[in-house]
Design an enzyme around this catalytic site. Structure first.
Site, short mmCIF file in Angstrom:
data_model
loop_
_atom_site.label_atom_id
_atom_site.label_comp_id
_atom_site.label_asym_id
_atom_site.label_seq_id
_atom_site.Cartn_x
_atom_site.Cartn_y
_atom_site.Cartn_z
N SER A 82 15.89 -0.46 41.09
CA SER A 82 14.57 -1.03 40.84
C SER A 82 14.51 -1.66 39.44
CB SER A 82 13.53 0.09 40.98
OG SER A 82 12.25 -0.37 40.70
N HIS A 110 6.44 6.14 28.91
CA HIS A 110 7.84 6.30 29.33
C HIS A 110 8.66 6.91 28.19
CE1 HIS A 110 7.29 4.08 33.01
NE2 HIS A 110 7.15 2.91 32.45
N LYS A 136 10.40 2.80 36.39
CA LYS A 136 10.70 2.51 37.80
C LYS A 136 10.83 3.75 38.69
CE LYS A 136 10.30 -1.09 38.00
NZ LYS A 136 8.96 -1.72 37.64
S1 PPS Z 1 7.11 0.87 35.80
O1 PPS Z 1 7.08 -0.59 35.62
O2 PPS Z 1 8.23 1.47 35.06
O3 PPS Z 1 5.86 1.53 35.48
O4 PPS Z 1 7.45 1.06 37.35
P1 PPS Z 1 7.07 2.30 38.26
O5 PPS Z 1 5.67 2.15 38.70
O6 PPS Z 1 7.48 3.56 37.63
O7 PPS Z 1 8.04 2.10 39.49
C1 PPS Z 1 8.01 0.92 40.25
C2 PPS Z 1 8.63 1.24 41.61
O8 PPS Z 1 7.70 2.02 42.40
C3 PPS Z 1 7.41 1.30 43.59
N1 PPS Z 1 6.03 1.57 44.03
C4 PPS Z 1 5.73 2.23 45.17
N2 PPS Z 1 6.52 2.78 46.10
C5 PPS Z 1 5.91 3.37 47.16
N3 PPS Z 1 4.56 3.41 47.33
C6 PPS Z 1 3.73 2.86 46.41
N4 PPS Z 1 2.43 2.92 46.58
C7 PPS Z 1 4.32 2.24 45.26
N5 PPS Z 1 3.83 1.61 44.17
C8 PPS Z 1 4.88 1.21 43.43
C9 PPS Z 1 7.62 -0.15 43.19
O9 PPS Z 1 7.71 -0.99 44.30
C10 PPS Z 1 8.91 -0.02 42.39
O10 PPS Z 1 10.04 0.29 43.20
P2 PPS Z 1 11.00 -0.81 43.85
O11 PPS Z 1 12.14 -0.02 44.42
O12 PPS Z 1 11.45 -1.75 42.81
O13 PPS Z 1 10.18 -1.46 44.93
#
Ligand code: PPS
Length: 297
Positions: A146, A116, A54
């Site tokens: 998140s 991860h 996340k």
């Molecule tokens: S995972 O499942 O662990 O791989 O998740 P990860 O991709 O690391 O993190 C998910 C959070 O990143 C947000 N996200 C983004 N934020 C801004 N811009 C873009 N383009 C973007 N893409 C993914 C996603 O919404 C998750 O955060 P939260 O706070 O839950 O919305």
């Protein structure tokens, strides 16, 4: 403070949980590869995006893949995110195409891979072969916020979590969420990345200046892209565009999308004042010698 985040014995456990070298893990992480890292068959031109869950992994992977394809979106629009970028340690019968070891074997080089795993569980051969490492980190208050939402959104991975946020925060502070303790994870990789040829990105910086992240990744991977291509990639990976893409976003439960808010500072809608203060106390103690700081807003 020690007692503030104390867990009782009845704390929530994810399906098939196990602890390996002090890290709390779940059934979807293939234990066999942790015991026998040679099963991963790493190649020296592999590029890894590594992060605590996340933290902005999906965003970073999409940016990186488009950079590696010189801004051409054809591949991005041909398969879903999880099939394009193997999640190396993943294995769950319900998602056969996502078997990390098999998926990496069929990808052409240079491969873009996701993990991860904390550094002490990461296939150590990759650290000595000249592989590229892009590490993305997010302030831990937004990370836990998140992650809490993701637990509820993904019962196939995390089971039937019904606790409230306070309860979840206790799990997080005790390293009893999948991938374990955020502080250990971050400090472990941070120490390695500081002395090696790796790229370190912060989610909050990416939010403030997304174009800069695209430029940094391209530079790190030696892709000489024009301004128009950099702009195109940055825009293509905006939160709104990624959220709208059927190749990236999905919902296991209606109304709980994988791409949720994509914002900084959402933790303020979840933490109580007392939780925030107790968290800061732990954070200041555990991160005090790291030289690592975050924007919390
Ligand atoms: S995972 O499942 O662990 O791989 O998740 P990860 O991709 O690391 O993190 C998910 C959070 O990143 C947000 N996200 C983004 N934020 C801004 N811009 C873009 N383009 C973007 N893409 C993914 C996603 O919404 C998750 O955060 P939260 O706070 O839950 O919305």
């Amino acid at each position: 403070m020690a007692d503030f985040f104390k867990l009782n014995e009845e704390y929530y456990r994810v399906p098939g949980n196990f602890t390996f070298k002090d890290v709390y893990l779940a059934e979807f992480i293939r234990k066999e590869t942790l015991e026998r890292p040679e099963l991963f068959q790493i190649k020296s031109d592999d590029c890894f995006v590594v992060s605590y869950p996340k933290s902005g992994t999906t965003w970073t992977l999409e940016l990186t893949q488009l950079i590696m394809n010189n801004g051409d979106t054809t591949y991005t629009e041909s398969e879903n995110h999880f099939d394009r970028m193997p999640f190396i340690e993943f294995k769950l019968p319900k998602f056969p195409k996502m078997d990390g070891v098999k998926a990496m074997q069929i990808k052409e080089s240079p491969r873009l891979l996701k993990s991860h795993l904390p550094i002490h569980l990461f296939p150590s051969q990759a650290l000595h072969m000249g592989c590229k490492f892009i590490f993305v980190v997010r302030n831990p208050k937004d990370t836990v916020t998140s992650y809490y939402n993701f637990y509820q959104a993904m019962p196939s991975l995390y089971g039937d979590y019904k606790g409230d946020f306070s309860n979840y925060l206790k799990l997080f502070m005790n390293g009893k969420v999948v991938y374990g303790d955020w502080f250990d994870f971050t400090l472990g990789w941070w120490k390695y990345l500081n002395g090696n040829n790796a790229l370190f990105l912060k989610y909050e910086d990416m939010k403030k200046n997304p174009r800069d992240a695209t430029v940094k990744i391209a530079k790190y991977l030696n892709y000489d892209l024009g301004d128009d291509v950099i702009d195109k990639i940055t825009e293509y990976c905006s939160f709104a565009k990624m959220k709208a893409s059927k190749f990236i976003n999905f919902e296991e439960i209606k109304g709980r999308p994988f791409l949720r808010k994509g914002a900084t500072g959402d933790w303020k809608n979840y933490f109580t004042v007392a939780e925030d203060e107790a968290f800061d106390e732990v954070y200041n103690e555990r991160m005090k010698d790291s030289g690592l700081s975050f924007d919390w807003e």
